[in-house]
Each structure stands twice: as structure tokens, then as C-alpha cells.
Design an enzyme around this catalytic site. Structure first.
Site, PDB file in Angstrom:
ATOM      1  N   GLY A   1     -37.580 -13.802  16.988  1.00 26.25           N
ATOM      2  CA  GLY A   1     -37.673 -13.190  18.315  1.00 26.25           C
ATOM      3  C   GLY A   1     -38.333 -14.039  19.375  1.00 26.25           C
ATOM      4  O   GLY A   1     -38.549 -13.559  20.488  1.00 26.25           O
TER       5      GLY A   1
ATOM      6  N   CYS B   1      -7.991  -9.612  29.715  1.00 25.74           N
ATOM      7  CA  CYS B   1      -7.582  -8.488  30.544  1.00 25.74           C
ATOM      8  C   CYS B   1      -8.511  -7.307  30.329  1.00 25.74           C
ATOM      9  O   CYS B   1      -8.200  -6.337  29.636  1.00 25.74           O
ATOM     10  CB  CYS B   1      -6.131  -8.149  30.287  1.00 25.74           C
ATOM     11  SG  CYS B   1      -5.089  -9.377  31.099  1.00 25.74           S
ATOM     12  N   GLU B   2      -9.655  -7.465  30.880  1.00 24.65           N
ATOM     13  CA  GLU B   2     -10.746  -6.499  30.866  1.00 24.65           C
ATOM     14  C   GLU B   2     -11.815  -7.206  31.693  1.00 24.65           C
ATOM     15  O   GLU B   2     -11.788  -8.429  31.779  1.00 24.65           O
ATOM     16  CB  GLU B   2     -11.251  -6.302  29.431  1.00 24.65           C
ATOM     17  CG  GLU B   2     -12.184  -5.172  29.299  1.00 24.65           C
ATOM     18  CD  GLU B   2     -12.001  -4.398  27.990  1.00 24.65           C
ATOM     19  OE1 GLU B   2     -12.872  -3.607  27.731  1.00 24.65           O
ATOM     20  OE2 GLU B   2     -11.024  -4.596  27.258  1.00 24.65           O
TER      21      GLU B   2
ATOM     22  N   ARG C   1     -22.432 -12.624  25.469  1.00 21.44           N
ATOM     23  CA  ARG C   1     -23.810 -12.265  25.835  1.00 21.44           C
ATOM     24  C   ARG C   1     -23.965 -11.812  27.291  1.00 21.44           C
ATOM     25  O   ARG C   1     -24.694 -10.854  27.555  1.00 21.44           O
ATOM     26  CB  ARG C   1     -24.771 -13.423  25.528  1.00 21.44           C
ATOM     27  CG  ARG C   1     -24.815 -13.787  24.033  1.00 21.44           C
ATOM     28  CD  ARG C   1     -25.902 -14.776  23.681  1.00 21.44           C
ATOM     29  NE  ARG C   1     -27.211 -14.165  23.746  1.00 21.44           N
ATOM     30  CZ  ARG C   1     -28.062 -14.328  24.733  1.00 21.44           C
ATOM     31  NH1 ARG C   1     -27.784 -15.120  25.740  1.00 21.44           N
ATOM     32  NH2 ARG C   1     -29.212 -13.710  24.726  1.00 21.44           N
TER      33      ARG C   1
ATOM     34  N   GLU D   1     -38.808 -16.099  11.034  1.00 17.23           N
ATOM     35  CA  GLU D   1     -37.345 -16.120  10.970  1.00 17.23           C
ATOM     36  C   GLU D   1     -36.734 -16.387  12.340  1.00 17.23           C
ATOM     37  O   GLU D   1     -36.010 -15.555  12.879  1.00 17.23           O
ATOM     38  CB  GLU D   1     -36.823 -14.758  10.489  1.00 17.23           C
ATOM     39  CG  GLU D   1     -37.310 -14.359   9.124  1.00 17.23           C
ATOM     40  CD  GLU D   1     -37.012 -12.892   8.836  1.00 17.23           C
ATOM     41  OE1 GLU D   1     -37.123 -12.511   7.669  1.00 17.23           O
ATOM     42  OE2 GLU D   1     -36.678 -12.137   9.772  1.00 17.23           O
ATOM     43  N   PRO D   2     -36.980 -17.524  12.906  1.00 17.80           N
ATOM     44  CA  PRO D   2     -36.425 -17.792  14.232  1.00 17.80           C
ATOM     45  C   PRO D   2     -34.922 -18.064  14.181  1.00 17.80           C
ATOM     46  O   PRO D   2     -34.440 -18.758  13.296  1.00 17.80           O
ATOM     47  CB  PRO D   2     -37.180 -19.060  14.662  1.00 17.80           C
ATOM     48  CG  PRO D   2     -37.539 -19.741  13.381  1.00 17.80           C
ATOM     49  CD  PRO D   2     -37.753 -18.655  12.362  1.00 17.80           C
ATOM     50  N   GLY D   3     -34.216 -17.471  15.121  1.00 25.20           N
ATOM     51  CA  GLY D   3     -32.802 -17.780  15.278  1.00 25.20           C
ATOM     52  C   GLY D   3     -32.634 -18.505  16.601  1.00 25.20           C
ATOM     53  O   GLY D   3     -32.482 -19.728  16.683  1.00 25.20           O
TER      54      GLY D   3
ATOM     55  N   TYR E   1     -25.179  -8.063  26.920  1.00 25.06           N
ATOM     56  CA  TYR E   1     -26.629  -7.945  27.120  1.00 25.06           C
ATOM     57  C   TYR E   1     -27.039  -8.139  28.578  1.00 25.06           C
ATOM     58  O   TYR E   1     -28.225  -8.081  28.889  1.00 25.06           O
ATOM     59  CB  TYR E   1     -27.382  -9.025  26.332  1.00 25.06           C
ATOM     60  CG  TYR E   1     -27.197  -9.003  24.846  1.00 25.06           C
ATOM     61  CD1 TYR E   1     -27.559  -7.890  24.093  1.00 25.06           C
ATOM     62  CD2 TYR E   1     -26.700 -10.122  24.177  1.00 25.06           C
ATOM     63  CE1 TYR E   1     -27.416  -7.891  22.711  1.00 25.06           C
ATOM     64  CE2 TYR E   1     -26.554 -10.131  22.798  1.00 25.06           C
ATOM     65  CZ  TYR E   1     -26.918  -9.007  22.085  1.00 25.06           C
ATOM     66  OH  TYR E   1     -26.780  -9.019  20.724  1.00 25.06           O
TER      67      TYR E   1
ATOM     68  N   TYR F   1     -26.069 -16.822  19.046  1.00 25.70           N
ATOM     69  CA  TYR F   1     -25.313 -15.588  19.336  1.00 25.70           C
ATOM     70  C   TYR F   1     -24.170 -15.856  20.306  1.00 25.70           C
ATOM     71  O   TYR F   1     -23.867 -15.035  21.165  1.00 25.70           O
ATOM     72  CB  TYR F   1     -26.254 -14.488  19.856  1.00 25.70           C
ATOM     73  CG  TYR F   1     -27.445 -14.303  18.953  1.00 25.70           C
ATOM     74  CD1 TYR F   1     -27.282 -13.733  17.693  1.00 25.70           C
ATOM     75  CD2 TYR F   1     -28.708 -14.757  19.306  1.00 25.70           C
ATOM     76  CE1 TYR F   1     -28.344 -13.607  16.820  1.00 25.70           C
ATOM     77  CE2 TYR F   1     -29.779 -14.636  18.440  1.00 25.70           C
ATOM     78  CZ  TYR F   1     -29.589 -14.061  17.201  1.00 25.70           C
ATOM     79  OH  TYR F   1     -30.653 -13.945  16.337  1.00 25.70           O
TER      80      TYR F   1
HETATM   81  C1  LIG Z   1     -31.741 -11.436  14.232  1.00 27.18           C
HETATM   82  C2  LIG Z   1     -32.886 -11.538  13.318  1.00 27.18           C
HETATM   83  C3  LIG Z   1     -33.813 -12.588  13.450  1.00 27.18           C
HETATM   84  C4  LIG Z   1     -33.735 -13.636  14.530  1.00 27.18           C
HETATM   85  O1  LIG Z   1     -33.988 -13.187  15.807  1.00 27.18           O
HETATM   86  P1  LIG Z   1     -34.109 -14.267  17.013  1.00 27.18           P
HETATM   87  O2  LIG Z   1     -34.339 -13.425  18.211  1.00 27.18           O
HETATM   88  O3  LIG Z   1     -32.817 -14.995  17.088  1.00 27.18           O
HETATM   89  O4  LIG Z   1     -35.237 -15.160  16.703  1.00 27.18           O
HETATM   90  C5  LIG Z   1     -34.837 -12.645  12.522  1.00 27.18           C
HETATM   91  N1  LIG Z   1     -34.960 -11.732  11.539  1.00 27.18           N
HETATM   92  C6  LIG Z   1     -34.086 -10.709  11.385  1.00 27.18           C
HETATM   93  C7  LIG Z   1     -34.275  -9.756  10.276  1.00 27.18           C
HETATM   94  C8  LIG Z   1     -33.037 -10.577  12.272  1.00 27.18           C
HETATM   95  O5  LIG Z   1     -32.185  -9.559  12.121  1.00 27.18           O
END
Ligand SMILES: *Cc1c(COP(=O)(O)O)cnc(C)c1O
Length: 402
Positions: free
Chosen positions: A218, A328-329, A298, A259-261, A302, A356
Site C-alpha cells: 500500500g 465504444c464506451e 485505472r 507486500e509492496p506492489g 479509480y 495495475y
Molecule cells: C494488492 C495487495 C498488495 C499490494 O498493494 P499495493 O498497493 O500495490 O502495494 C499487498 N498485499 C495484498 C494482500 C494485496 O491484496
């Protein structure tokens, strides 16, 4: 990334095109690693759902990451990328017992987020360590759709159900070896994290067999100049100190997990599109590009901001454009966006297109998904071919009753 390089990649691979800068991914990974260097045992699980191309997973594996997967299919991609089962955490929400069994068979780390699955797991696999996802009941996240840790969210076990968790653990002589939370994406304030972390700490103290505490992901990144990002260095310092205190109290050097994405891959990504036409109506210039929310959803889903640069006319006078797609939307990427003058056939670049972006792409309007390219040590590598019509029809069975 250098605009000339991006332009040459469009010439080479066509448009639309996703390009990822390996160097940026690695430097973001190193930033997190360094931010928590005062802890003794650090594990960084890349959130696969942000960008699940196997070559990207391999890159992160090489850098020292583990992965977090939210579906059994992501687990399978992780295995294909060469991760050992023990390097894969499976953190699903709302999945079937059958899917949990498949994860057990594959030998990955499992986190459960409801009492029903926990009870099932205890009865079936009492000897197998498992972790639990807590709902810390804090409102984090950049918008409502991505706030997943508040009390009405579907995610996690509410703190008031911890007594029941402990009863289940005792009843089946299970080992709950980790507590986990993920409060949402795009969280800016260190304070929000800390508030949720304290809830997690108070829960952690009640479990005897812990090996790790997982704070989820997050972390926010910057989407435009001046846009603030999570101060990961400050956060790392504060959390590490607090975590070390907690370990002392607990009497064990627990592993600290993140858990960074988005933080790892968002800024590495560049989405390149070509301008099909400029349509002028009263007061508005539409720049229509060869893409839409089928490739980058996105902004529409969002309301996310993606910076857009005209890389083929970087010195042109700035003008306001509605950048729209060919779907077409309504698929508006940006309204009244100031961009260097846009002409037919110009190449526009969307920034922050690593997380994402491709993973949320679809075939809506029967459009084909773009190719993906990884730039690694100055060289470009095609890591996913552009789709073709066979990809659209592959699983269709054309009935002969008609
Ligand atoms: C989506 C997700 C993340 C990553 O979130 P980011 O905002 O991309 O860092 C980490 N843990 C879990 C369980 C998730 O579902």
C-alpha cells in the site's frame, strides 16, 4: 526513461506498448530493503497482481524478493518464474476450500482471512502452520475502492473475532505462525500505517507460535511532479524501532514482512500509444489514441491520474486535450490535460504504467492486448507478444447447430 529510447521501441515493436524499466524496479526494491535494514529478519513479498509477467517476477526474484499471490493462478506463475514454494505467500480472499487444498499441495505459505476457512484448515491440516489476515479497522487507501482495511471491508478477520481464532487454534492444536494485514493501496500517511501496525501488534501478542508479522503493501508513489509519496525511509526507521521492541517483548526475533506492489513497479512502467486523430468540437480538442480502458483502466475505474507526455513533440506549445480511447464506451484518460501540441501519429506516453495496468487489461471490444517489453541493462527484451486474432478465438467452439 529516455524519450528517444521509448520512441525507438515503438518503432521496433509497434503500438500500443508497455515498457518496463528494470533499473527502476531494482532501485525501488533496494530502497525498501534499506529502509528496514535495522530489523533482523526482513522479507519483501512482491504483490504479483500488480504486474505478473513471468520475466518481471524473475527480475524481482534475482533482486531478492519473495512474492505474494492472491490466486492459485498467480502461485502457478510464481512457480514458473522459479520461486520455491516457501518463497510464495498465498493470501486469497473469498476462495473455495478446493483452491486452498491446491495451495497446500503446492507447499506454499497460506494466509486465511475468515473463521470458516480457518476451522476447515484446522480440521484437515492441524500440523501445518498457517497465518491469519486481520482487519485492523483503519481507513487507509487513496480512495474507497482501494481501502480494504476498514470495518465493513470484506477482507480479514475482525479484531473482535480473535477469541474465536484462538479457540479454533486450541481445538485443533494448530500453529498460527503469522499475523497479516493489508490496509489498502495508495496510503500516504506514515501515521495511518502506524495506527494499523499497533492493532496488529496487540493481536500478535496473543499468539504463541508466531514466526512473522506481515504489514501488507500500500505504499504510495508519486504520480506527477510535486505529488507526495510514502516516506519509506521515515516509515522504515519508526516501524523498525517499534518492531524490534515488540520482538523483545515477544521473546523472539520475528520476521517482518511487507507486500509492496505499486511501490516496486508503478514508476517503472511506460504505456505508449499512438494518436489516431485529433477531433475538434466547440471548446474541446479530443486526442483519440489506439487504446482505451481495455488496456489501462485505472483512470476510468479509480479516477487515477496518469501523467501523459507527448514524446514525439516534446517542444510543441502546450494545449488542453481530452485524451480518449477507441473503445465504444466512454473511455476518457484525461480531461483538459495540458500536453505539448498533439498531432495525428504522435506517440503519447502514460507514466506510472507498471502497476495495475497490463494486469487489469482485457479484450473488451474484441481488441487485442499490447506487447510488453523489459529494458534491462540498456537492452530491450520482448517479454510478451502482442496478441493476435487467434488469441481471441483460441477457446471458442464454433457450434455447428447454427
Ligand atoms: C494488492 C495487495 C498488495 C499490494 O498493494 P499495493 O498497493 O500495490 O502495494 C499487498 N498485499 C495484498 C494482500 C494485496 O491484496
Amino acid at each position: 526513461m529516455d524519450q528517444q529510447v521509448l520512441l525507438s521501441l515503438v518503432s521496433k515493436y509497434g503500438s500500443p506498448l508497455y515498457v518496463y524499466d528494470a533499473e527502476k524496479i531494482i532501485s525501488q526494491f533496494d530502497r525498501i530493503k534499506n529502509a528496514f535494514s535495522e530489523t533482523k529478519r526482513l522479507r519483501i513479498n512482491f504483490a504479483t497482481k500488480a504486474l505478473s509477467n513471468i520475466s518481471i517476477l524473475k527480475l524481482l526474484k534475482k533482486a531478492g524478493a519473495n512474492i505474494d499471490c492472491v490466486s492459485i493462478e498467480e502461485v502457478q506463475l510464481g512457480l514458473l518464474a522459479g520461486f520455491a514454494p516457501k518463497q510464495i505467500s498465498y493470501t486469497p480472499s473469498g476462495v473455495s476450500f478446493e483452491e486452498i487444498e491446491r495451495a497446500v499441495d503446492l507447499g506454499v505459505k497460506i494466509t486465511l482471512d475468515n473463521l470458516i476457512a480457518l476451522e476447515y484448515f484446522g480440521a484437515k491440516h492441524p500440523g501445518l502452520p498457517v497465518s491469519i489476515r486481520i482487519n485492523p479497522n483503519v481507513m487507509g487507501g487513496g480512495n474507497k475502492k482501494i481501502s480494504v482495511g476498514h470495518h465493513k471491508a470484506k477482507f480479514g478477520i475482525p479484531v473482535y473475532q480473535i477469541d474465536e481464532v484462538l479457540e479454533i487454534e486450541k481445538k485443533y492444536k494448530m500453529k498460527i505462525n503469522g499475523v497479516h494485514m493489508h490496509t489498502g493501496s495508495d496510503i500516504l500517511k506514515v501515521e495511518t500505517f502506524l495506527e494499523a501496525a499497533e492493532v496488529l501488534f496487540s493481536v500478535a501478542k496473543r499468539f504463541e507460535h508466531l514466526d512473522f508479522i506481515d504489514f501488507g503493501g500500500g505504499f504510495k508513489v508519486s504520480y506527477k511532479e510535486g505529488d507526495p509519496a510514502t516516506d519509506i525511509e521515515k516509515f522504515g526507521k519508526i516501524i523498525s524501532k517499534r518492531f524490534n521492541e515488540i520482538c523483545k517483548e515477544y521473546g523472539k526475533d520475528l520476521e517482518i514482512v511487507f507486500e509492496p506492489g505499486k511501490f516496486l513497479v508503478s514508476e517503472s512502467g511506460h504505456f505508449l500509444v499512438k494518436v489516431n486523430l485529433i477531433k475538434e468540437i466547440k471548446d474541446i480538442s479530443f486526442a483519440a489514441v489506439d487504446s482505451g480502458f481495455n488496456h489501462l483502466i485505472r483512470p476510468m475505474y479509480y479516477g487515477a491520474y496518469h501523467h501523459i507526455v507527448n514524446i514525439s513533440n516534446p517542444k510543441g506549445p502546450e494545449k488542453p486535450y481530452h485524451v480518449v480511447g477507441y473503445i465504444c464506451e466512454t473511455d476518457t484518460f484525461a480531461e483538459n490535460r495540458m500536453i505539448n501540441e498533439v498531432r495525428k501519429d504522435d506517440i503519447l506516453c502514460f507514466r506510472n504504467a507498471g502497476a495495475y495496468a497490463f494486469t487489469m487489461a482485457s479484450n473488451y471490444n474484441s481488441r487485442l492486448r499490447p506487447a510488453e517489453v523489459l529494458v534491462y541493462k540498456g537492452k530491450d527484451y520482448l517479454i510478451r507478444e502482442r496478441e493476435n486474432i487467434e488469441d481471441l478465438t483460441r477457446n471458442q467452439i464454433i457450434t455447428d447447430i447454427l
